[in-house]
Design an enzyme around this catalytic site. Structure first.
Site, PDB file in Angstrom:
ATOM      1  N   LYS A  59     -11.723  60.754   8.351  1.00 48.95           N
ATOM      2  CA  LYS A  59     -10.516  61.116   9.089  1.00 48.95           C
ATOM      3  C   LYS A  59      -9.340  61.483   8.180  1.00 48.95           C
ATOM      4  CE  LYS A  59      -9.681  58.868  12.979  1.00 48.95           C
ATOM      5  NZ  LYS A  59      -9.523  57.813  14.013  1.00 48.95           N
ATOM      6  N   ASP A  96      -5.383  60.387  18.966  1.00 52.22           N
ATOM      7  CA  ASP A  96      -5.382  58.938  19.178  1.00 52.22           C
ATOM      8  C   ASP A  96      -4.082  58.444  19.813  1.00 52.22           C
ATOM      9  OD1 ASP A  96      -7.954  58.369  18.300  1.00 52.22           O
ATOM     10  OD2 ASP A  96      -7.344  58.194  16.206  1.00 52.22           O
TER      11      ASP A  96
END
Length: 272
Positions: A59, A96
């Site tokens: 990520k 997110d």
């Protein structure tokens, strides 16, 4: 795309939407070792894929492997969604914070966070996304409580006001006056150490959210419900963060429903 990735719930989640909306598409796990990720990202173009999700350990590294970043990815410092543009450019996003916000407001629709106080346990990648979401919601004070104080202080220095670092030993006191408590650590997860936290100082009207969803009802949430707090489980964040990517890849805005939750929870052996 992750390493390992075989136990991700995402193929089950996206597979449900593909079947539900009768879309001719596929969502598959891509097991990519860290040393191969640069080639794997380039392969997205070569294979004609619409994009991918990105998970541990790629990520943060993905920030330097895409051609364009959205504001959320920059602020959070990680990419979890990649979209291959019509021109072949790789667009990196982070959904997110969106997933957290949508799950929180869905689970606690009466919550009025603007100007309020939130206490966040943990200072990892999930906490970064939560802090961004809470800043955008207009929180007046965000207390970050972490077992390693230096990491919490680093977040406070990076994000600035209204984020402040609190030492772990003072976590119970950090609940005083908070309208929202969020656990972003793995404490309380099945197989992990328990979260030891006295909720006595938490105001009765406060909402408690735990991003852990294995088990779905963590000890923290069970205690919060017993005390009369609104409790929000962690599955919603997983489901909602998937929506923007699905829409970008398949051209259909999906919904989070009770049937979807039941489907994703059906295999209790899977992990995020």
């Amino acid at each position: 795309m992750g390493w390992p990735v075989a136990h991700s719930r995402s193929p089950r989640l996206h597979g449900y939407w593909l079947a539900h909306y009768r879309i001719d598409g596929a969502y598959i796990p891509l097991a990519v070792r860290p040393e191969a990720r640069e080639a794997a990202f380039a392969g997205l173009r070569a294979l004609g894929l619409a994009g991918c999700n990105v998970t541990i350990p790629h990520k943060e590294a993905a920030l330097g492997l895409v051609d364009e970043l959205d504001d959320q990815a920059r602020r959070i410092g990680a990419v979890n969604t990649v979209i291959v543009g019509d021109d072949g450019r790789l667009i990196g996003r982070n959904t997110d914070a969106f997933g957290f916000r949508e799950a929180l407001l869905e689970g606690a629709p009466a919550l009025a966070p603007e100007g309020g106080v939130a206490t966040v346990l943990g200072a990892g990648g999930a906490a970064r996304a939560i802090i961004v979401a809470l800043q955008d919601l207009g929180l007046g004070e965000i207390r970050v409580v972490n077992r390693g104080l230096d990491r919490a202080r680093a977040l406070a220095a990076e994000f600035g006001r209204p984020v402040e670092a609190v030492v772990w030993d003072e976590r119970a006191g950090a609940l005083d006056g908070a309208g929202l408590l969020v656990n972003s650590t793995s404490l309380g997860m099945a197989g992990s150490a328990p979260l030891e936290l006295a909720l006595d100082a938490l105001p009765p009207a406060a909402t408690v959210m735990d991003i852990v969803y294995t088990p779905l009802e963590t000890p923290l949430l069970a205690e919060a419900r017993a005390r009369g707090h609104r409790a929000v489980d962690g599955l919603g964040m997983l489901l909602h963060q998937a929506r923007p990517g699905f829409e970008a890849w398949f051209g259909h805005r999906p919904e989070v429903t009770a049937a979807l939750r039941a489907h994703v929870l059906d295999d209790g052996n899977e992990t995020a």
